[in-house]
Enzyme design. Structure first.
Site, PDB file in Angstrom:
ATOM      1  N   TYR A  46       2.581   5.281  11.631  1.00 26.04           N
ATOM      2  CA  TYR A  46       2.526   3.926  10.959  1.00 26.04           C
ATOM      3  C   TYR A  46       3.623   3.603   9.640  1.00 26.04           C
ATOM      4  O   TYR A  46       4.374   3.004   9.720  1.00 26.04           O
ATOM      5  CB  TYR A  46       0.978   3.549  10.546  1.00 26.04           C
ATOM      6  CG  TYR A  46       1.076   2.136   9.790  1.00 26.04           C
ATOM      7  CD1 TYR A  46       1.547   1.191  10.087  1.00 26.04           C
ATOM      8  CD2 TYR A  46       0.207   2.139   8.826  1.00 26.04           C
ATOM      9  CE1 TYR A  46       1.520  -0.191   9.638  1.00 26.04           C
ATOM     10  CE2 TYR A  46       0.025   0.904   8.087  1.00 26.04           C
ATOM     11  CZ  TYR A  46       0.651  -0.074   8.565  1.00 26.04           C
ATOM     12  OH  TYR A  46       0.601  -1.471   7.827  1.00 26.04           O
TER      13      TYR A  46
ATOM     14  N   TYR B   8     -10.720  15.087   2.967  1.00 24.24           N
ATOM     15  CA  TYR B   8      -9.467  14.514   3.223  1.00 24.24           C
ATOM     16  C   TYR B   8      -8.811  14.361   1.738  1.00 24.24           C
ATOM     17  O   TYR B   8      -7.513  14.666   1.519  1.00 24.24           O
ATOM     18  CB  TYR B   8      -9.232  13.047   3.830  1.00 24.24           C
ATOM     19  CG  TYR B   8      -8.153  12.196   3.802  1.00 24.24           C
ATOM     20  CD1 TYR B   8      -6.885  12.643   4.331  1.00 24.24           C
ATOM     21  CD2 TYR B   8      -7.986  11.242   2.983  1.00 24.24           C
ATOM     22  CE1 TYR B   8      -5.687  11.743   4.084  1.00 24.24           C
ATOM     23  CE2 TYR B   8      -7.101  10.063   2.716  1.00 24.24           C
ATOM     24  CZ  TYR B   8      -5.745  10.779   3.386  1.00 24.24           C
ATOM     25  OH  TYR B   8      -4.806  10.062   3.130  1.00 24.24           O
TER      26      TYR B   8
ATOM     27  N   LYS C 290      -5.482  16.291  -0.138  1.00 27.39           N
ATOM     28  CA  LYS C 290      -4.193  15.675  -0.897  1.00 27.39           C
ATOM     29  C   LYS C 290      -4.265  16.205  -2.250  1.00 27.39           C
ATOM     30  O   LYS C 290      -3.210  16.356  -2.913  1.00 27.39           O
ATOM     31  CB  LYS C 290      -4.681  13.859  -0.772  1.00 27.39           C
ATOM     32  CG  LYS C 290      -4.274  13.401   0.576  1.00 27.39           C
ATOM     33  CD  LYS C 290      -3.024  13.345   0.974  1.00 27.39           C
ATOM     34  CE  LYS C 290      -2.854  12.779   2.254  1.00 27.39           C
ATOM     35  NZ  LYS C 290      -1.313  13.105   2.899  1.00 27.39           N
TER      36      LYS C 290
ATOM     37  N   ARG D 220      -9.771  -4.529  -2.668  1.00 29.47           N
ATOM     38  CA  ARG D 220      -8.563  -3.398  -2.751  1.00 29.47           C
ATOM     39  C   ARG D 220      -7.395  -3.880  -2.823  1.00 29.47           C
ATOM     40  O   ARG D 220      -6.955  -5.118  -2.847  1.00 29.47           O
ATOM     41  CB  ARG D 220      -8.676  -2.533  -1.108  1.00 29.47           C
ATOM     42  CG  ARG D 220      -9.959  -2.036  -0.945  1.00 29.47           C
ATOM     43  CD  ARG D 220     -10.337  -0.661  -1.415  1.00 29.47           C
ATOM     44  NE  ARG D 220     -11.536  -0.315  -1.095  1.00 29.47           N
ATOM     45  CZ  ARG D 220     -12.670  -0.483  -1.710  1.00 29.47           C
ATOM     46  NH1 ARG D 220     -12.875  -1.048  -2.807  1.00 29.47           N
ATOM     47  NH2 ARG D 220     -13.792   0.214  -1.273  1.00 29.47           N
TER      48      ARG D 220
ATOM     49  N   SER E 116      -2.216   9.671  -2.093  1.00 30.46           N
ATOM     50  CA  SER E 116      -3.192   8.495  -1.563  1.00 30.46           C
ATOM     51  C   SER E 116      -3.979   8.204  -3.063  1.00 30.46           C
ATOM     52  O   SER E 116      -4.257   9.033  -3.588  1.00 30.46           O
ATOM     53  CB  SER E 116      -3.990   8.824  -0.438  1.00 30.46           C
ATOM     54  OG  SER E 116      -5.291   7.982  -0.484  1.00 30.46           O
TER      55      SER E 116
ATOM     56  N   ASN F 173      -3.492   0.573  -0.376  1.00 29.20           N
ATOM     57  CA  ASN F 173      -3.831   0.372   1.099  1.00 29.20           C
ATOM     58  C   ASN F 173      -2.706  -0.260   1.886  1.00 29.20           C
ATOM     59  O   ASN F 173      -2.661  -1.562   1.763  1.00 29.20           O
ATOM     60  CB  ASN F 173      -5.050  -0.527   1.055  1.00 29.20           C
ATOM     61  CG  ASN F 173      -6.556   0.059   0.469  1.00 29.20           C
ATOM     62  OD1 ASN F 173      -6.313   0.520  -0.853  1.00 29.20           O
ATOM     63  ND2 ASN F 173      -7.382   0.417   1.218  1.00 29.20           N
TER      64      ASN F 173
ATOM     65  N   PHE G 246       5.139  12.811   5.628  1.00 33.43           N
ATOM     66  CA  PHE G 246       4.201  11.732   6.244  1.00 33.43           C
ATOM     67  C   PHE G 246       3.139  12.639   6.952  1.00 33.43           C
ATOM     68  O   PHE G 246       1.976  12.190   7.027  1.00 33.43           O
ATOM     69  CB  PHE G 246       4.734  10.684   6.956  1.00 33.43           C
ATOM     70  CG  PHE G 246       5.582   9.830   6.350  1.00 33.43           C
ATOM     71  CD1 PHE G 246       5.455   8.962   5.502  1.00 33.43           C
ATOM     72  CD2 PHE G 246       7.039  10.008   6.586  1.00 33.43           C
ATOM     73  CE1 PHE G 246       6.039   8.204   4.936  1.00 33.43           C
ATOM     74  CE2 PHE G 246       7.918   8.917   5.912  1.00 33.43           C
ATOM     75  CZ  PHE G 246       7.609   7.921   5.136  1.00 33.43           C
TER      76      PHE G 246
ATOM     77  N   ASN H 126      -9.703   1.094   9.198  1.00 27.74           N
ATOM     78  CA  ASN H 126      -9.347   0.261   7.919  1.00 27.74           C
ATOM     79  C   ASN H 126      -9.484  -1.150   8.315  1.00 27.74           C
ATOM     80  O   ASN H 126      -9.797  -1.465   9.654  1.00 27.74           O
ATOM     81  CB  ASN H 126      -7.943   0.753   7.672  1.00 27.74           C
ATOM     82  CG  ASN H 126      -7.646   2.067   7.056  1.00 27.74           C
ATOM     83  OD1 ASN H 126      -8.537   2.568   6.728  1.00 27.74           O
ATOM     84  ND2 ASN H 126      -6.256   2.442   7.486  1.00 27.74           N
ATOM     85  N   LEU H 127      -9.596  -1.906   7.282  1.00 26.49           N
ATOM     86  CA  LEU H 127     -10.123  -3.370   7.328  1.00 26.49           C
ATOM     87  C   LEU H 127      -9.095  -4.253   8.345  1.00 26.49           C
ATOM     88  O   LEU H 127      -9.508  -4.641   9.206  1.00 26.49           O
ATOM     89  CB  LEU H 127     -10.262  -3.840   6.002  1.00 26.49           C
ATOM     90  CG  LEU H 127     -10.590  -5.423   6.118  1.00 26.49           C
ATOM     91  CD1 LEU H 127     -11.960  -5.722   6.615  1.00 26.49           C
ATOM     92  CD2 LEU H 127     -10.361  -6.110   4.489  1.00 26.49           C
TER      93      LEU H 127
HETATM   94  N1  LIG Z   1      -2.347   4.524   6.057  1.00 28.57           N
HETATM   95  C1  LIG Z   1      -3.093   4.652   5.130  1.00 28.57           C
HETATM   96  O1  LIG Z   1      -3.814   3.886   4.557  1.00 28.57           O
HETATM   97  C2  LIG Z   1      -2.630   5.808   3.985  1.00 28.57           C
HETATM   98  C3  LIG Z   1      -2.883   5.653   2.711  1.00 28.57           C
HETATM   99  C4  LIG Z   1      -2.860   6.822   1.972  1.00 28.57           C
HETATM  100  C5  LIG Z   1      -2.097   7.820   2.284  1.00 28.57           C
HETATM  101  N2  LIG Z   1      -1.673   7.805   3.432  1.00 28.57           N
HETATM  102  C6  LIG Z   1      -0.585   9.065   4.015  1.00 28.57           C
HETATM  103  O2  LIG Z   1       0.455   8.637   4.479  1.00 28.57           O
HETATM  104  C7  LIG Z   1       0.714   9.666   5.442  1.00 28.57           C
HETATM  105  C8  LIG Z   1       1.247   8.731   6.664  1.00 28.57           C
HETATM  106  O3  LIG Z   1       0.198   7.697   7.133  1.00 28.57           O
HETATM  107  P1  LIG Z   1       0.157   6.868   8.490  1.00 28.57           P
HETATM  108  O4  LIG Z   1      -0.701   5.851   8.046  1.00 28.57           O
HETATM  109  O5  LIG Z   1       1.412   6.705   8.749  1.00 28.57           O
HETATM  110  O6  LIG Z   1      -0.448   7.932   9.515  1.00 28.57           O
HETATM  111  P2  LIG Z   1      -0.189   8.159  11.024  1.00 28.57           P
HETATM  112  O7  LIG Z   1      -1.182   8.960  11.456  1.00 28.57           O
HETATM  113  O8  LIG Z   1       0.142   6.764  11.654  1.00 28.57           O
HETATM  114  O9  LIG Z   1       1.063   9.117  10.981  1.00 28.57           O
HETATM  115  C9  LIG Z   1       0.998  10.281  10.823  1.00 28.57           C
HETATM  116  C10 LIG Z   1       2.112  10.956  11.600  1.00 28.57           C
HETATM  117  O10 LIG Z   1       1.883  12.385  11.506  1.00 28.57           O
HETATM  118  C11 LIG Z   1       1.894  13.152  12.801  1.00 28.57           C
HETATM  119  N3  LIG Z   1       1.438  14.275  12.532  1.00 28.57           N
HETATM  120  C12 LIG Z   1       0.258  14.816  12.241  1.00 28.57           C
HETATM  121  N4  LIG Z   1       0.140  16.176  12.043  1.00 28.57           N
HETATM  122  C13 LIG Z   1       1.362  16.539  12.648  1.00 28.57           C
HETATM  123  C14 LIG Z   1       1.928  17.950  12.578  1.00 28.57           C
HETATM  124  N5  LIG Z   1       1.166  18.964  12.130  1.00 28.57           N
HETATM  125  N6  LIG Z   1       3.212  18.072  12.692  1.00 28.57           N
HETATM  126  C15 LIG Z   1       4.069  16.709  12.935  1.00 28.57           C
HETATM  127  N7  LIG Z   1       3.635  15.583  13.112  1.00 28.57           N
HETATM  128  C16 LIG Z   1       2.280  15.442  12.753  1.00 28.57           C
HETATM  129  C17 LIG Z   1       1.213  12.156  13.498  1.00 28.57           C
HETATM  130  O11 LIG Z   1       1.326  12.299  15.283  1.00 28.57           O
HETATM  131  C18 LIG Z   1       1.534  10.744  12.905  1.00 28.57           C
HETATM  132  O12 LIG Z   1       2.643  10.154  13.831  1.00 28.57           O
HETATM  133  C19 LIG Z   1      -0.459  10.825   5.885  1.00 28.57           C
HETATM  134  O13 LIG Z   1      -0.154  11.676   5.259  1.00 28.57           O
HETATM  135  C20 LIG Z   1      -1.580   9.913   5.098  1.00 28.57           C
HETATM  136  O14 LIG Z   1      -2.366  10.788   4.831  1.00 28.57           O
HETATM  137  C21 LIG Z   1      -1.811   7.089   4.593  1.00 28.57           C
END
Ligand SMILES: NC(=O)c1ccc[n+]([C@@H]2O[C@H](COP(=O)([O-])OP(=O)(O)OC[C@H]3O[C@@H](n4cnc5c(N)ncnc54)[C@H](O)[C@@H]3O)[C@@H](O)[C@H]2O)c1
Length: 337
Positions: free
Chosen positions: A12, A149, A153, A231, A125, A179, A81, A199-200
Site C-alpha cells: 500500500y 508488532y 518496530k 486518530r 509507526s 494513520n 517497507f 483499519n477504519l
Molecule cells: N498501513 C499502516 O497503517 C502503517 C502504519 C504505520 C507503519 N506501517 C508500516 O509501513 C510499512 C508498509 O505498510 P503497508 O501498509 O504498505 O503494508 P503492506 O502490507 O501493504 O506492504 C508491505 C509489503 O511488504 C511485502 N513483504 C512483507 N514481507 C516481506 C518480505 N520478507 N520480503 C519482501 N516483501 C515482503 C508485502 O508483500 C507487502 O507488499 C510496514 O512496515 C508497516 O508496518 C504501516
C-alpha cells in the site's frame, strides 16, 4: 539517476511512494515477495508513471539476492517497507512478526553493508508510543510496546540507533507514520487488504460499496468531543511525499533523523463516517458497540520536527482522503485481483 530500493514496494504505502519517487526524478526498484500484495499493482504503476517498472520477486531476508540487487543497480539508499503490520495477528502469532520484521531488518542491513549501501529509510509507526500520556505526540515521548508488532518496530528502531552509533558511515531516516489512508487520485492504486480490513477507512469503504453490512464503532464514551476514538489520518500521497523529503534530506545532508509523519490534526470515527458519506453520496450504516480492549482514546502527532528538518508538511484534507479512497474502492471493489 539515483537508484533506490523499495522493499515491500508493491504494498500500500510502497506503491504510492513509488509514484512520488518517479515524479521527483528518482529511479525506484521494487523488491517484494507478495505475501501481502498483488503483482497486479505493477501494471497500474506503469500506467500512472508511463515508465516500465523495475521489480524483483523475493524476500528481504535473502542476503545474497538483496546484496546482488544493490550492487547491480548501484542502489544509493533503501526504503524498507517490507514487513507484517496487523496488530491483532501479531498477538496471535508473535514469532511470525519477530521473524519477518526483526530478522528481515537484520538481514537487510547485512546485505546493505555487504554491498556498501548504508543509507536507510525505515517505516516505523506511531504504535511505538503505546498509550501516550498526552497529545499531540512529539518524537521525545517515551516508547512503549502494546503488541508484538509494536515491539518489532521498537527493536528495529533500536537496531538502527545502535548501528548509527557504532558505524558512522551509516545514515537513517526513521519515519513514524500515524494513520495512512486514501489512494492515488487516479483511482488506479490504493489499499487492497486481504480478508476483513483491520483499519477504519478500508472498512468504511467496503461498507459503502455494500460488501459489508455495517460499521461497528468500538466505543462512543471516550473522553473525546463526540465520544468516539480520535486518530491522525494522513493521506497516503502526503506520506509518499514525506518519503521523498526524507530521502532528499538523507542523501543531501548525510544526517540521520527520527520524525513523526502525521497531519497534527485528529479526527473522530464519526467525523470520518460523515466525511465518507459525503464523498460516496449516501449514508454509511453503523452501530455503536462497546469499547474494544487495547484501544486508546486519542492519538495525533506533533508534526513540527518533520517540517523543520525535512521541509515537509501534509497538505491534503480528510475530504480528499475520503474522495480518493472512494474513487479507488468503487472502481476496484476486489482490489487488484
Ligand atoms: N498501513 C499502516 O497503517 C502503517 C502504519 C504505520 C507503519 N506501517 C508500516 O509501513 C510499512 C508498509 O505498510 P503497508 O501498509 O504498505 O503494508 P503492506 O502490507 O501493504 O506492504 C508491505 C509489503 O511488504 C511485502 N513483504 C512483507 N514481507 C516481506 C518480505 N520478507 N520480503 C519482501 N516483501 C515482503 C508485502 O508483500 C507487502 O507488499 C510496514 O512496515 C508497516 O508496518 C504501516
Amino acid at each position: 539517476m539515483t537508484n533506490i530500493l523499495l522493499t515491500g514496494g508493491a504494498g500500500y504505502i510502497g506503491s504510492h511512494t513509488y509514484v512520488a519517487l518517479v515524479a521527483a526524478g528518482y529511479r525506484p526498484i521494487i523488491l517484494d515477495d507478495y505475501s501481502n500484495s498483488h503483482p497486479g499493482v505493477l501494471a497500474r504503476l506503469e500506467e500512472i508513471t508511463g515508465k516500465p517498472v523495475l521489480h524483483v520477486r523475493g524476500s528481504v531476508a535473502d542476503v545474497g539476492l538483496v546484496s546482488a540487487l544493490v550492487d547491480e543497480h548501484k542502489v544509493q539508499a533503501v526504503i524498507h517497507f517490507a514487513g507484517f503490520k496487523a496488530v491483532g495477528e501479531s498477538v496471535a502469532e508473535p514469532l511470525k512478526y519477530f521473524d519477518n520484521n526483526i530478522t528481515g531488518m537484520l538481514r537487510l542491513m547485512q546485505a546493505m553493508d555487504q554491498a556498501n549501501c548504508r543509507a536507510l529509510v525505515f517505516s516505523s509507526s506511531a504504535t511505538v508510543y503505546g498509550d501516550p500520556a498526552s497529545v499531540p505526540i512529539t518524537e521525545a515521548f517515551p516508547l512503549r510496546h502494546t503488541s508484538p508488532y509494536g515491539y518489532s518496530k521498537i527493536v528495529c528502531e533500536e537496531m538502527i540507533a545502535a548501528m548509527l552509533a557504532a558505524k558512522p558511515a551509516w545514515r537513517a531516516g526513521v519515519l513514524r507514520y500515524f494513520n495512512p489512508v486514501g489512494a492515488h487520485p487516479s483511482g488506479l492504486i490504493g489499499e487492497s487488504p486481504q480478508g476483513v480490513p483491520n483499519n477504519l477507512m478500508p472498512y468504511v469503504a467496503q461498507v459503502a460499496t455494500g460488501k459489508r453490512a455495517q460499521l461497528n464503532i468500538w466505543g462512543a464514551d471516550y473522553p473525546t468531543p463526540d465520544g468516539t476514538g480520535v486518530r491522525d489520518y494522513i493521506h497516503v500521497m502526503d506520506l509518499a511525499e514525506g518519503h521523498v523529503a526524507a530521502l532528499d534530506a538523507l542523501l543531501k545532508t548525510e544526517s540521520s533523523f527520527t520524525v513523526n509523519l502525521g497531519t497534527g490534526q485528529g479526527h473522530s470515527v464519526l467525523e470520518v463516517v460523515r466525511a465518507f458519506s459525503l464523498a460516496c453520496g449516501h449514508a454509511v450504516p453503523y452501530e455503536i458497540c462497546a469499547r474494544r480492549p487495547g484501544d486508546i482514546a486519542q492519538c495525533y502527532a506533533d508534526p513540527a520536527l518533520a517540517q523543520r528538518l525535512l521541509g515537509w508538511r501534509a497538505q491534503r484534507t480528510l475530504a480528499d482522503m475520503c474522495v480518493d479512497t472512494w474513487r479507488w474502492q468503487s472502481r476496484n471493489p476486489e482490489g487488484y485481483s
